[in-house]
Structure formats: C-alpha cells, structure tokens
Design a protein around this motif. Structure first.
Motif, PDB file in Angstrom:
ATOM      1  N   GLY A  25       0.815  -1.211   0.000  1.00  0.00           N
ATOM      2  CA  GLY A  25       0.000   0.000   0.000  1.00  0.00           C
ATOM      3  C   GLY A  25       0.843   1.254   0.000  1.00  0.00           C
ATOM      4  O   GLY A  25       0.549   2.221  -0.705  1.00  0.00           O
ATOM      5  N   LEU A  26       1.908   1.233   0.778  1.00  0.00           N
ATOM      6  CA  LEU A  26       2.821   2.375   0.821  1.00  0.00           C
ATOM      7  C   LEU A  26       3.511   2.551  -0.527  1.00  0.00           C
ATOM      8  O   LEU A  26       3.668   3.671  -1.016  1.00  0.00           O
ATOM      9  CB  LEU A  26       3.861   2.190   1.922  1.00  0.00           C
ATOM     10  N   MET A  28       2.301   1.696  -3.459  1.00  0.00           N
ATOM     11  CA  MET A  28       1.324   2.230  -4.414  1.00  0.00           C
ATOM     12  C   MET A  28       1.097   3.719  -4.163  1.00  0.00           C
ATOM     13  O   MET A  28       1.004   4.502  -5.112  1.00  0.00           O
ATOM     14  CB  MET A  28       0.002   1.473  -4.298  1.00  0.00           C
ATOM     15  N   ALA A  29       1.040   4.125  -2.902  1.00  0.00           N
ATOM     16  CA  ALA A  29       0.854   5.544  -2.587  1.00  0.00           C
ATOM     17  C   ALA A  29       2.038   6.373  -3.078  1.00  0.00           C
ATOM     18  O   ALA A  29       1.857   7.466  -3.633  1.00  0.00           O
ATOM     19  CB  ALA A  29       0.664   5.727  -1.087  1.00  0.00           C
ATOM     20  N   MET A  30       3.243   5.857  -2.896  1.00  0.00           N
ATOM     21  CA  MET A  30       4.426   6.565  -3.382  1.00  0.00           C
ATOM     22  C   MET A  30       4.419   6.661  -4.904  1.00  0.00           C
ATOM     23  O   MET A  30       4.751   7.702  -5.473  1.00  0.00           O
ATOM     24  CB  MET A  30       5.699   5.869  -2.907  1.00  0.00           C
ATOM     25  N   ARG A  31       4.031   5.574  -5.557  1.00  0.00           N
ATOM     26  CA  ARG A  31       4.005   5.586  -7.023  1.00  0.00           C
ATOM     27  C   ARG A  31       2.995   6.605  -7.530  1.00  0.00           C
ATOM     28  O   ARG A  31       3.277   7.352  -8.480  1.00  0.00           O
ATOM     29  CB  ARG A  31       3.651   4.194  -7.541  1.00  0.00           C
ATOM     30  N   ILE A  32       1.821   6.653  -6.906  1.00  0.00           N
ATOM     31  CA  ILE A  32       0.791   7.591  -7.342  1.00  0.00           C
ATOM     32  C   ILE A  32       1.273   9.025  -7.160  1.00  0.00           C
ATOM     33  O   ILE A  32       1.097   9.870  -8.043  1.00  0.00           O
ATOM     34  CB  ILE A  32      -0.524   7.322  -6.584  1.00  0.00           C
ATOM     35  N   GLY A  33       1.904   9.306  -6.030  1.00  0.00           N
ATOM     36  CA  GLY A  33       2.428  10.653  -5.800  1.00  0.00           C
ATOM     37  C   GLY A  33       3.496  11.034  -6.801  1.00  0.00           C
ATOM     38  O   GLY A  33       3.496  12.150  -7.336  1.00  0.00           O
ATOM     39  N   VAL A  76      -1.988   8.150 -12.917  1.00  0.00           N
ATOM     40  CA  VAL A  76      -2.489   7.744 -11.600  1.00  0.00           C
ATOM     41  C   VAL A  76      -3.663   6.792 -11.765  1.00  0.00           C
ATOM     42  O   VAL A  76      -3.747   5.771 -11.079  1.00  0.00           O
ATOM     43  CB  VAL A  76      -2.885   8.981 -10.759  1.00  0.00           C
ATOM     44  N   ALA A  80      -3.747   2.974 -10.465  1.00  0.00           N
ATOM     45  CA  ALA A  80      -4.737   2.567  -9.469  1.00  0.00           C
ATOM     46  C   ALA A  80      -5.600   1.419  -9.963  1.00  0.00           C
ATOM     47  O   ALA A  80      -5.992   0.550  -9.178  1.00  0.00           O
ATOM     48  CB  ALA A  80      -5.614   3.756  -9.086  1.00  0.00           C
TER      49      ALA A  80
END
Length: 105
Positions: A25-26, A28-33, A76, A80
């Motif tokens: 999850g972390l 994926m969040a970093m990749r999206i940012g 993004v 996702a």
C-alpha cells in the motif's frame, strides 16, 4: 543467513503477512504521488523552456502545466486500476466488465 531473514523452508502461510500488505500500500501511494508530480513537473518544464525560446510569456507554461497535470492524472488512474502493468498487457475477453454483471451485451 536465510534463518536471519526469516526464509526458512518450514515457514507456512503467505510470506510477510500483514507487513507485506502495508508495504504494498505504501509503495502504491508513493508511485501515485510520483506519477502526479512528475507529470506536472515535466509539463511545466517543457512549457517554461518553450516560453523562453519563443518569447511567448507565460502562455505555453500554463498550457503545458495543464497538459502535464492531465497526463499525471491519467497515469495515476492507470496505476490505481492496474492497467498497463506489463508490456503488451491486455484484458482478456473473460474478464468481468461492468456490462457483464448487469446482464448487458
């Protein structure tokens, strides 16, 4: 060395368990940012350079800023939803689509 890392052959269950899910999850969040910031940064950079070269004022910077933001948002969305994870990836015809669940054709 394997025992210190917790990679014994007698280990049962999914590797990592709850900690692995949190790190995914972390990640994926970093990749999206990064995808969003990179799109905006590249777009604004191209616009700035074109404005300096052509002397058009802030207009190309503004245009490419929004184009970069749109590209970043598209990346993004793709990250996702899991589209484009592998080269040549295509959803098969047997994948569930929203129309299939509603009984449409």
């Amino acid at each position: 060395m394997r025992r210190a890392r917790g990679e014994d052959k007698n280990e049962s269950g999914p590797k990592g368990g709850r900690g692995a899910m949190a790190s995914e999850g972390l990640g994926m969040a970093m990749r999206i940012g990064v995808e969003l910031v990179a799109g905006v940064g590249v777009g604004a950079g191209i616009g700035y350079l074109l404005d300096r070269w052509l002397g058009t004022g802030p207009w190309l910077l503004i245009l490419f800023f929004f184009l970069g933001a749109a590209g970043g948002m598209m990346n993004v969305y793709r990250a996702a939803t899991g589209e484009g994870l592998q080269m040549g990836y295509r959803r098969s015809s047997t994948d569930n689509r929203p129309d299939d669940r509603a009984g449409g054709e």
